[in-house]
Design a protein around this motif. Structure first.
Motif, PDB file in Angstrom:
ATOM      1  N   GLU A  83       6.477  -7.650  -3.232  1.00 17.30           N
ATOM      2  CA  GLU A  83       7.686  -8.289  -3.454  1.00 17.30           C
ATOM      3  C   GLU A  83       8.093  -9.326  -4.664  1.00 17.30           C
ATOM      4  O   GLU A  83       9.343  -9.242  -5.245  1.00 17.30           O
ATOM      5  N   PHE A  84       6.920  -9.869  -5.299  1.00 19.34           N
ATOM      6  CA  PHE A  84       7.201 -10.574  -6.527  1.00 19.34           C
ATOM      7  C   PHE A  84       6.610  -9.876  -7.789  1.00 19.34           C
ATOM      8  O   PHE A  84       6.280 -10.491  -8.622  1.00 19.34           O
ATOM      9  N   GLY A  85       6.729  -8.672  -7.825  1.00 14.77           N
ATOM     10  CA  GLY A  85       6.459  -7.936  -9.179  1.00 14.77           C
ATOM     11  C   GLY A  85       5.401  -6.740  -9.004  1.00 14.77           C
ATOM     12  O   GLY A  85       5.213  -6.358  -7.565  1.00 14.77           O
ATOM     13  N   THR A  86       4.894  -6.468 -10.027  1.00 14.73           N
ATOM     14  CA  THR A  86       3.731  -5.233 -10.061  1.00 14.73           C
ATOM     15  C   THR A  86       2.538  -6.099 -10.668  1.00 14.73           C
ATOM     16  O   THR A  86       2.409  -6.903 -11.342  1.00 14.73           O
ATOM     17  N   GLY A  93      10.770   4.180  -3.332  1.00 16.30           N
ATOM     18  CA  GLY A  93      10.104   5.270  -2.813  1.00 16.30           C
ATOM     19  C   GLY A  93       8.553   4.950  -3.360  1.00 16.30           C
ATOM     20  O   GLY A  93       7.817   5.741  -3.289  1.00 16.30           O
ATOM     21  N   HIS A  94       8.337   3.790  -4.057  1.00 18.92           N
ATOM     22  CA  HIS A  94       6.916   3.542  -4.623  1.00 18.92           C
ATOM     23  C   HIS A  94       6.106   2.756  -3.662  1.00 18.92           C
ATOM     24  O   HIS A  94       6.532   2.436  -2.453  1.00 18.92           O
ATOM     25  N   ILE A  95       4.889   2.399  -3.672  1.00 18.72           N
ATOM     26  CA  ILE A  95       3.841   2.054  -2.794  1.00 18.72           C
ATOM     27  C   ILE A  95       4.275   0.448  -2.611  1.00 18.72           C
ATOM     28  O   ILE A  95       4.515  -0.428  -3.476  1.00 18.72           O
ATOM     29  N   HIS A  96       4.351   0.012  -1.268  1.00 20.01           N
ATOM     30  CA  HIS A  96       4.351  -1.335  -0.933  1.00 20.01           C
ATOM     31  C   HIS A  96       3.479  -1.729   0.180  1.00 20.01           C
ATOM     32  O   HIS A  96       3.269  -1.021   1.082  1.00 20.01           O
ATOM     33  N   LEU A  97       2.722  -3.011  -0.120  1.00 23.29           N
ATOM     34  CA  LEU A  97       1.770  -3.193   1.044  1.00 23.29           C
ATOM     35  C   LEU A  97       2.634  -4.504   1.818  1.00 23.29           C
ATOM     36  O   LEU A  97       3.274  -5.465   1.432  1.00 23.29           O
ATOM     37  N   ILE A  98       2.176  -4.005   3.227  1.00 19.82           N
ATOM     38  CA  ILE A  98       2.665  -5.154   4.275  1.00 19.82           C
ATOM     39  C   ILE A  98       1.235  -5.726   4.627  1.00 19.82           C
ATOM     40  O   ILE A  98       0.488  -5.218   5.197  1.00 19.82           O
ATOM     41  N   PRO A  99       1.132  -7.032   4.483  1.00 16.80           N
ATOM     42  CA  PRO A  99      -0.086  -8.045   4.905  1.00 16.80           C
ATOM     43  C   PRO A  99      -0.123  -7.602   6.449  1.00 16.80           C
ATOM     44  O   PRO A  99       0.759  -7.590   7.193  1.00 16.80           O
ATOM     45  N   ALA A 100      -1.390  -7.627   6.940  1.00 18.97           N
ATOM     46  CA  ALA A 100      -1.784  -7.442   8.063  1.00 18.97           C
ATOM     47  C   ALA A 100      -1.153  -8.223   9.049  1.00 18.97           C
ATOM     48  O   ALA A 100      -0.869  -8.086  10.226  1.00 18.97           O
TER      49      ALA A 100
END
Length: 307
Positions: free
Chosen positions: A90-93, A112-119
Motif C-alpha cells: 500500500e505504501f510503495g515497493t 495486476g502485480h503482487i499485493h500482500l494482505i496481512p493475515a
C-alpha cells in the motif's frame, strides 16, 4: 431445490503478473468436474472468481454468500516472488528481504502485480462473514499461519505448513471435495485429501493442516458434526449437548474402525495369496495406509475417553 439448501463453494484464483494460470485453471476444472459427478451434485454450487484483488474478495463474499471459500494461488515464498524480487504494498515497493515470512496471502493490486494482505486483515474480513462461512481452504504454500488466525472466527480452516507441489495440492483438493460430495464430514474430507496425496506416491501428506475454531493446535478431536447437511444449514447442530455429541462421535469412530479392520484383514489375506511382486507391492501400500488410519482413529477414541 431451494437455494437455501445449496452449498456454495467460492473459488478465488489469484494469478499476478508472472504466475502460471494453467495450474489454477486445472484445479478449478477438476474440482468442478468432480462435484458434477458427486452423489450429492445437486446440492453444490461452484462459483469462480479470477485475478482477484482485495476488493474483489469482499464483493464475491457479498454476492455469492458461500459456505466454503477456496483460495488458489501463491504465497510469499512461492517461486513467483523469487523471480519478481519486489513486492508492491500500500505504501510503495519494498524488496523481498524486507518482508517477514508471516506476511499475508498473495493477491493482485490494480495493476495486476503482487499485493500482500496481512493475515490479521484477512481474518477480520472473514469475521464479518462468520455467520455464513463454515470453511476456508488456503490451497497455497506456507499458509499455516494464515489458517491459524482465520480459525479464530471460522469453524474449519485448511492451510499448508510449507511449500507443496502442484500435484499434491491438486490431489488433496480433489480428495477433499470428493468426500464432501459424497456427504462425508469435514474431518473425513480432510483425512481423505491427505490420503489421496499418499496414494499418489507423494510424501507431502503431512503438509495440509486443518484448524478448527477456538483451537490453538491442528485437528485432533472432532467437535462439530460438519456433515453435508450441517454445512447446508449453518449452525443447525451447534446446540447439541456436548455429552451426546461425543457419544455419537465415539460410535461413528468405532463403526469406522471396525470396517477398516475388516478391510485390512481381507487385504492381508490377499497379500498372502498373491505371487506377483507388483501386485504384492500395491497391496502392501494399501495395507500400510489402512494401518495408519486405524492408528489415527485409536488416538481420536483415546482423546474422546479423556473428555
Amino acid at each position: 431445490m431451494a437455494e437455501s439448501s445449496v452449498l456454495t463453494i467460492l473459488f478465488l484464483a489469484a494469478n499476478p503478473v508472472g504466475s502460471s494460470q494453467s495450474r489454477l485453471e486445472q484445479e478449478a476444472r477438476d474440482i468442478s468436474d468432480g462435484l458434477l459427478r458427486a452423489r450429492h451434485r445437486d446440492r453444490f454450487k461452484f462459483e469462480q472468481r479470477w485475478a482477484v484483488r482485495p476488493r474483489d474478495i469482499q464483493l464475491a463474499l457479498l454476492e455469492c454468500n458461500p459456505q466454503i471459500v477456496h483460495f488458489a494461488g501463491h504465497r510469499k515464498q512461492d517461486k513467483i516472488l523469487e523471480e519478481k524480487g519486489t513486492i508492491t504494498q500500500e505504501f510503495g515497493t519494498v524488496t523481498e528481504t524486507e518482508i517477514e515470512p508471516e506476511e499475508g496471502l498473495v493477491f493482485e493490486d490494480d495493476t495486476g502485480h503482487i499485493h500482500l494482505i496481512p493475515a490479521n486483515a484477512l481474518a477480520d474480513l472473514f469475521k464479518l462473514f462468520s455467520d455464513q462461512v463454515n470453511c476456508v481452504f488456503l490451497n497455497g504454500c506456507y499458509t499455516e499461519d494464515q489458517a491459524k488466525v482465520i480459525a479464530q472466527h471460522i469453524p474449519y480452516v485448511i492451510g499448508m505448513k510449507q511449500s507443496i507441489t502442484d500435484k499434491a495440492a491438486l490431489d488433496f483438493a480433489l480428495g477433499f471435495y470428493d468426500a464432501l460430495g459424497s456427504g462425508r464430514s469435514m474431518e473425513f474430507a480432510y483425512n481423505l485429501g491427505c490420503s489421496a496425496i499418499q496414494m499418489a506416491g507423494l510424501s507431502e501428506h503431512l503438509t495440509p493442516i486443518l484448524y478448527k475454531k477456538t483451537e490453538s493446535n491442528s485437528i485432533s478431536v472432532p467437535d462439530d458434526s460438519s456433515t453435508l447437511n450441517a454445512l447446508l444449514v449453518n449452525g443447525t447442530n451447534r446446540n447439541i449437548s456436548s455429552k451426546r455429541h461425543i457419544q455419537e462421535k465415539r460410535e461413528d469412530l468405532e463403526e469406522e474402525y471396525e470396517n477398516l479392520r475388516k478391510k485390512l484383514k481381507f487385504l492381508k489375506k490377499e497379500w498372502n495369496i498373491k505371487t506377483d511382486s507388483e501386485a504384492k507391492y500395491e497391496l502392501a501400500q494399501r495395507i500400510e495406509q489402512y494401518e495408519i488410519q486405524l492408528q489415527n482413529i485409536e488416538e481420536l477414541l483415546e482423546d474422546l475417553e479423556i473428555k
